[in-house]
Design an enzyme around this catalytic site. Structure first.
Site, PDB file in Angstrom:
ATOM      1  N   LYS A  76       0.822  -1.214   0.000  1.00 37.68           N
ATOM      2  CA  LYS A  76       0.000   0.000   0.000  1.00 37.68           C
ATOM      3  C   LYS A  76       0.856   1.263   0.000  1.00 37.68           C
ATOM      4  O   LYS A  76       0.493   2.253  -0.621  1.00 37.68           O
ATOM      5  CB  LYS A  76      -0.963   0.002   1.198  1.00 37.68           C
ATOM      6  CG  LYS A  76      -2.085  -1.021   1.060  1.00 37.68           C
ATOM      7  CD  LYS A  76      -3.221  -0.778   2.050  1.00 37.68           C
ATOM      8  CE  LYS A  76      -4.408  -1.695   1.731  1.00 37.68           C
ATOM      9  NZ  LYS A  76      -5.548  -1.502   2.638  1.00 37.68           N
ATOM     10  N   LYS A 133      -5.108  -9.826  -5.797  1.00 40.24           N
ATOM     11  CA  LYS A 133      -6.404  -9.940  -5.130  1.00 40.24           C
ATOM     12  C   LYS A 133      -7.325  -8.801  -5.537  1.00 40.24           C
ATOM     13  O   LYS A 133      -6.869  -7.693  -5.813  1.00 40.24           O
ATOM     14  CB  LYS A 133      -6.227  -9.969  -3.616  1.00 40.24           C
ATOM     15  CG  LYS A 133      -6.272  -8.625  -2.930  1.00 40.24           C
ATOM     16  CD  LYS A 133      -6.344  -8.774  -1.411  1.00 40.24           C
ATOM     17  CE  LYS A 133      -6.616  -7.411  -0.770  1.00 40.24           C
ATOM     18  NZ  LYS A 133      -8.023  -7.100  -0.655  1.00 40.24           N
ATOM     19  N   LYS A 137     -10.591  -3.182  -2.724  1.00 42.84           N
ATOM     20  CA  LYS A 137     -11.353  -1.931  -2.793  1.00 42.84           C
ATOM     21  C   LYS A 137     -10.465  -0.789  -3.230  1.00 42.84           C
ATOM     22  O   LYS A 137     -10.843   0.043  -4.023  1.00 42.84           O
ATOM     23  CB  LYS A 137     -11.933  -1.589  -1.409  1.00 42.84           C
ATOM     24  CG  LYS A 137     -13.201  -2.328  -1.066  1.00 42.84           C
ATOM     25  CD  LYS A 137     -13.758  -1.765   0.238  1.00 42.84           C
ATOM     26  CE  LYS A 137     -13.722  -2.781   1.341  1.00 42.84           C
ATOM     27  NZ  LYS A 137     -12.747  -2.499   2.371  1.00 42.84           N
TER      28      LYS A 137
HETATM   29  P1  ATP Z   1      -8.679  -2.230   0.995  1.00 42.67           P
HETATM   30  O1  ATP Z   1      -8.150  -2.290  -0.408  1.00 42.67           O
HETATM   31  O2  ATP Z   1      -9.214  -0.877   1.399  1.00 42.67           O
HETATM   32  O3  ATP Z   1      -7.719  -2.816   1.994  1.00 42.67           O
HETATM   33  P2  ATP Z   1     -10.068  -4.712   0.845  1.00 42.67           P
HETATM   34  O4  ATP Z   1     -10.751  -5.022  -0.424  1.00 42.67           O
HETATM   35  O5  ATP Z   1      -8.751  -5.364   1.093  1.00 42.67           O
HETATM   36  O6  ATP Z   1      -9.975  -3.140   0.970  1.00 42.67           O
HETATM   37  P3  ATP Z   1     -10.771  -4.979   3.622  1.00 42.67           P
HETATM   38  O7  ATP Z   1     -11.833  -4.117   4.231  1.00 42.67           O
HETATM   39  O8  ATP Z   1      -9.344  -4.605   3.856  1.00 42.67           O
HETATM   40  O9  ATP Z   1     -11.055  -5.056   2.044  1.00 42.67           O
HETATM   41  O10 ATP Z   1     -10.965  -6.485   4.070  1.00 42.67           O
HETATM   42  C1  ATP Z   1     -12.195  -6.992   4.572  1.00 42.67           C
HETATM   43  C2  ATP Z   1     -12.184  -8.497   4.532  1.00 42.67           C
HETATM   44  O11 ATP Z   1     -12.276  -8.961   3.190  1.00 42.67           O
HETATM   45  C3  ATP Z   1     -10.897  -9.115   5.111  1.00 42.67           C
HETATM   46  O12 ATP Z   1     -11.264 -10.262   5.864  1.00 42.67           O
HETATM   47  C4  ATP Z   1     -10.131  -9.537   3.886  1.00 42.67           C
HETATM   48  O13 ATP Z   1      -9.279 -10.628   4.142  1.00 42.67           O
HETATM   49  C5  ATP Z   1     -11.260  -9.919   2.937  1.00 42.67           C
HETATM   50  N1  ATP Z   1     -10.866  -9.786   1.547  1.00 42.67           N
HETATM   51  C6  ATP Z   1     -10.473  -8.636   0.941  1.00 42.67           C
HETATM   52  N2  ATP Z   1     -10.199  -8.859  -0.340  1.00 42.67           N
HETATM   53  C7  ATP Z   1     -10.417 -10.184  -0.560  1.00 42.67           C
HETATM   54  C8  ATP Z   1     -10.306 -11.017  -1.719  1.00 42.67           C
HETATM   55  N3  ATP Z   1      -9.922 -10.528  -2.874  1.00 42.67           N
HETATM   56  N4  ATP Z   1     -10.610 -12.332  -1.592  1.00 42.67           N
HETATM   57  C9  ATP Z   1     -11.004 -12.830  -0.397  1.00 42.67           C
HETATM   58  N5  ATP Z   1     -11.128 -12.099   0.727  1.00 42.67           N
HETATM   59  C10 ATP Z   1     -10.833 -10.784   0.647  1.00 42.67           C
HETATM   60 MG    MG Z   2      -7.561  -4.792   2.773  1.00 37.35          MG
END
Ligand code: ATP
Ligand code: MG
Length: 332
Positions: A112, A195, A198
């Site tokens: 990040k 992955k 968001k």
């Molecule tokens: P950011 O990019 O802001 O970190 P994010 O998409 O990683 O957002 P988070 O809010 O950080 O989402 O994570 C929330 C939950 O979703 C966590 O348990 C994380 O492990 C899960 N998660 C996030 N992305 C994935 C993915 N691509 N596949 C499976 N689980 C995911």
């Molecule tokens: Mg995340």
């Protein structure tokens, strides 16, 4: 009942299918088997720059989506992190037993911060995993349902719990990661080795829960696949198709083998078209219920206030013990 704690960041208007399949959907099931605590981690959401009004709106949107996906305040404790001040308080104590080198090894920070330029990344983004450890340890969680991307942070949480217990006497439960292997890493449609995220994925790489089904269909149609034509499940050589099959299987409740059999001799286009319909069916009820929750923000805030009160009762007790063990004087 074993206790679980998990959190999700209000860093976008909508959660995506990675969040849903990797985390939220399991949260819903665990309400019946666990003493479940779930939080919208807004403190984490200010680590990489944000707009106050947008954050406030996204926090409510996040809560509404979680309720719409099936979290039930009667069967779990759903709350907003900043409404339970103990999270920040415990994070400070834990940061004082975390090594700088240890924190520097967290790969999510490296990823990040390199996007922002390491020099400009905030100290909050750097200490984020310590706050996350506090989130978990405050509730004495036995297990933490997360996606694969959180494994390293969970390992740090376990180390910190063990270290604190060793230094000051047993205080924290050492939590286990609870990672559902099949859906632990849903990947970006445009970059099927990364992955779905968001904050990192391009809009075309993400299927959002709140996306209009026509928009999702378009994204699925343009999803990156390899040049072959066979529909087989091989994440190594065909990561794009493997990702589509994983999503399909999880949402439709059909095994990968069943799908591979059903699509033998058919093309990528058929798979993508059918997957779009499966996605549309899965998100429709969530979208309808999300809209309903958002129509009454006062009621939503009330639900969250009740959740915070329940969470705080547990968090305050853990913090009290922690402060005592550390050697603070205690309440003035
Ligand atoms: P950011 O990019 O802001 O970190 P994010 O998409 O990683 O957002 P988070 O809010 O950080 O989402 O994570 C929330 C939950 O979703 C966590 O348990 C994380 O492990 C899960 N998660 C996030 N992305 C994935 C993915 N691509 N596949 C499976 N689980 C995911
Ligand atoms: Mg995340």
């Amino acid at each position: 009942r074993p206790r679980v704690l998990s959190g999700i960041q209000p860093t976008a208007d909508s959660f995506h299918l990675g969040n849903y399949l990797g985390a939220i959907r399991n949260w819903v099931t665990m309400q019946d088997t666990h003493d479940a605590f779930y939080c919208v981690v807004d403190l984490h959401a200010i680590t990489a720059g944000h707009d106050p009004a947008v954050l406030r709106q996204r926090t409510r949107l996040a809560a509404a989506q979680l309720l719409a996906a099936g979290l039930d305040p009667e069967r779990c404790t759903l709350f907003v992190q900043s409404q339970v001040p103990e999270h920040s308080q415990l994070a400070w104590v834990l940061s004082c037993i975390t090594g700088f080198g240890e924190a520097s090894r967290m790969t999510q920070f490296k990823d990040k911060s390199s996007r922002q330029g390491a020099e400009r990344a905030s100290v909050g983004l750097f200490t984020y995993p310590i706050l996350q450890a506090a989130d978990i340890l405050l509730y004495q969680a036995d297990a933490v349902p997360v996606g694969e991307d959180q494994r390293q942070h969970l390992e740090l949480t376990r180390d910190l719990a063990q270290r604190f217990n060793g230094l000051f006497g047993t205080t924290f439960t050492v939590p286990e990661p609870y990672i559902i292997r099949d859906t632990a890493k849903i990947t970006d449609l445009q970059d099927p080795t990364a992955k779905m995220s968001k904050s990192a994925s391009s809009p075309a790489g993400i299927i959002d829960l709140l996306d209009d089904p026509a928009r999702s269909a378009k994204k699925i149609r343009s999803a990156v696949t390899d040049t072959g034509r066979e529909i087989i499940f091989d994440p190594e050589t065909k990561p794009g198709i493997a990702n589509l099959l994983t999503i399909y299987s999880a949402l439709a409740g059909r095994s990968i083998d069943d799908l591979v059999g059903a699509y033998a001799g058919k093309g990528y286009g058929d798979l993508k078209k059918d997957l779009s319909a499966v996605v549309a069916d899965a998100v429709r009820p969530i979208q309808e219920r999300t809209r309903a929750y958002l129509e009454d923000p006062a009621q939503l805030d009330k639900l969250l206030a009740l959740g915070a009160e329940k969470a705080r009762a547990v968090a305050a007790a853990t913090l009290r013990t922690t402060y005592e063990r550390v050697g603070f004087l205690g309440p003035a």
